[in-house]
Design an enzyme around this catalytic site. Structure first.
Site, PDB file in Angstrom:
ATOM      1  CG  PHE A 129      -1.987   1.034   1.165  1.00 13.80           C
ATOM      2  CD1 PHE A 129      -3.108   0.850   0.371  1.00 13.80           C
ATOM      3  CD2 PHE A 129      -1.862   2.222   1.862  1.00 13.80           C
ATOM      4  CE1 PHE A 129      -4.093   1.824   0.292  1.00 13.80           C
ATOM      5  CE2 PHE A 129      -2.839   3.201   1.794  1.00 13.80           C
ATOM      6  CZ  PHE A 129      -3.958   3.001   0.998  1.00 13.80           C
ATOM      7  CG  ASP A 206      -0.991  -2.782   6.231  1.00 17.20           C
ATOM      8  OD1 ASP A 206      -2.132  -3.089   6.606  1.00 17.20           O
ATOM      9  OD2 ASP A 206      -0.729  -1.708   5.666  1.00 17.20           O
ATOM     10  CE1 TYR A 231      -9.682   2.692   6.452  1.00 17.98           C
ATOM     11  CE2 TYR A 231      -9.002   3.896   8.412  1.00 17.98           C
ATOM     12  CZ  TYR A 231      -8.724   3.416   7.156  1.00 17.98           C
ATOM     13  OH  TYR A 231      -7.492   3.630   6.611  1.00 17.98           O
ATOM     14  CE  LYS A 232      -8.511  -0.845   4.516  1.00 20.25           C
ATOM     15  NZ  LYS A 232      -8.879   0.170   3.533  1.00 20.25           N
ATOM     16  NE  ARG A 380     -10.468  -2.062  -3.373  1.00 15.69           N
ATOM     17  CZ  ARG A 380      -9.882  -1.452  -2.348  1.00 15.69           C
ATOM     18  NH1 ARG A 380      -8.685  -1.847  -1.953  1.00 15.69           N
ATOM     19  NH2 ARG A 380     -10.451  -0.436  -1.736  1.00 15.69           N
TER      20      ARG A 380
END
Ligand code: PLP
Length: 420
Positions: A129, A206, A231-232, A380
């Site tokens: 990322f 991560d 938050y996912k 995605r």
């Protein structure tokens, strides 16, 4: 199409047999027609979380005022222990909820590098990322270290052999994503951790796209360090605090670079010099975000109730169904699967490749299907096991098929230059 058939009745039958189906009712669903396949970016709002935040604000803050710190003070560690036990495979006292993923990554990577004196190489991969690559590059520049990039296949993810080839006696730290943000490829945590340890390096994982979607076994894998967001799949809301994990065996050796007063021994003595507490608490920095941390606790409770193994099982089935329908309907229209096909090698999202991915994604949104776009040409789609139905997958793929057949995206503007 393996265990699925292409008719919608198959999706409805899977929904009827879904042991997790009831959990959807525990989320805010203001538009029942909306198909949300972007919970891997921002999870939906659990109704219990809205109530808990209201309670924290109105009663704990509004009425309790500063007195509430008596129980707030332990919340980052309590929420961390819950995450550790139900999702991360971490025994108590090794996980904290605090700061952002980016800040935690900086804290742990910097501490990890310093814990291997005489070694000046950090290994990561070029598909990690962006925040991770930027932070690691910054640390390398700051400390005069080398940032060594593994060249990773965009669709297949980082392979253990590539890590083996990249590490050597100069490697201090290996920092990788467990589930790749674009393809969803799932790295082999146990094998890669072992490879790094054989070279004498520490590993920093991560877990942003794996926490809450795949079972993580940090202790069992012998992992050293980990960070991730909430938050996912944890549904804690935009900007909710992240988490960090530091294996107990490293607590004394590691010193984090942000010498905040929340990590200080006898904090309220306001002593002259920084003297961090002995345990995981030394990785705290400043005043924690209490409403956000309460939301993380609620999110973790909900996932614990659903059970990470049931969530994983449904995630593999949902993504498998999506891939089967994409193969049957979208491949003949020029849209190819760009994620691992083996369910054991992917997390809970799938990428589809098409030169017009951006405009197709926008057309899907226009038709009530929210996914997202990732460079260079990927659509995605992230089914969230706790809320997504099999019929959502069928309807989303059916919408994509119609849009691709009619080219009902050609009126939309091209990808804006600033999208990353
Ligand atoms: C894999 C991964 N790592 C790091 C981050 C950065 O997280 P934050 O912006 O919350 O610090 C994200 C954000 O989406 C991510 O997906």
């Amino acid at each position: 199409m393996s265990s699925f058939t292409a008719d919608r009745a198959c999706a409805l039958a899977c929904d009827a047999a879904d042991p997790l189906a009831g959990f959807r009712e525990r989320f805010a669903i203001d538009d029942p027609a909306l198909i949300y396949l972007d919970g891997n970016s921002l999870g939906m709002l659990p109704l219990g979380t809205a109530e808990r935040i209201a309670e924290v604000v109105r009663r704990e803050w509004g009425t309790g005022l500063v007195r509430s710190w008596a129980h707030w003070i332990g919340l980052p560690a309590r929420a961390g222990d819950l995450l550790g036990s139900c999702l991360l495979g971490a025994a108590p006292g090794q996980v904290l909820v605090c700061d952002s993923t980016t800040v935690n990554l900086y804290k742990l990577a910097r501490a990890g590098l310093a814990a291997r004196p005489g070694r000046g190489v950090i290994v990561t991969d070029d598909d990690n990322f962006p925040a991770d690559r930027y932070v690691l590059a910054g640390i390398a520049a700051e400390r005069g270290a080398e940032l060594r990039m593994i060249c990773t296949d965009l669709d297949g993810g980082v392979a253990a052999d590539a890590v083996r080839a990249a590490v050597d006696g100069a490697t201090a730290l290996v920092s990788l994503s467990h589930v790749a943000y674009r393809s969803g490829a799932l790295a082999d945590m146990a094998e890669i951790t072992g490879i790094a340890h054989d070279a004498g390096a520490l590993v920093l994982w991560d877990l942003c796209h794996s926490a809450g979607s795949v079972p993580v076994e940090l202790d069992a894998c012998g992992a050293d360090l980990a960070v991730g967001c909430t938050y996912k799949y944890l549904n804690a809301g935009p900007g909710a605090p992240a988490f960090l994990y530091v294996n107990r065996r490293l607590h004394t050796a590691l010193r984090q670079p942000i010498q905040g007063w929340f990590g200080q021994r006898e904090q309220f003595r306001m002593g002259p010099g920084y003297d961090p507490v002995p345990g995981i608490g030394r990785f705290l920095t400043g005043t924690p975000d209490i409403a956000g941390t309460a939301a993380v606790e609620e999110g973790a409770r909900l996932l614990a109730e659903a059970g990470i193994h049931r969530l994983r099982d449904k995630g593999m089935r949902l993504t498998g169904y999506l891939i089967a329908l994409a193969d049957a309907w979208l491949a003949p229209l020029g849209c190819a699967v760009a994620s691992p096909r083996d369910p054991a090698r992917r997390g809970s999202h799938v990428c589809l490749r098409h030169p017009e991915a951006w405009r197709i994604g926008q057309a899907l949104i226009r038709n009530g299907v929210i996914g997202d776009y990732r460079t260079p040409d990927r659509l995605r789609l992230g089914p969230t096991p706790i809320t997504t139905r099999y019929s959502d997958i069928w309807d989303a793929m059916d919408a994509a098929r119609r849009i691709l057949t009619s080219k009902d995206y050609e009126d939309l503007p091209a990808e804006p230059a600033q999208v990353t």
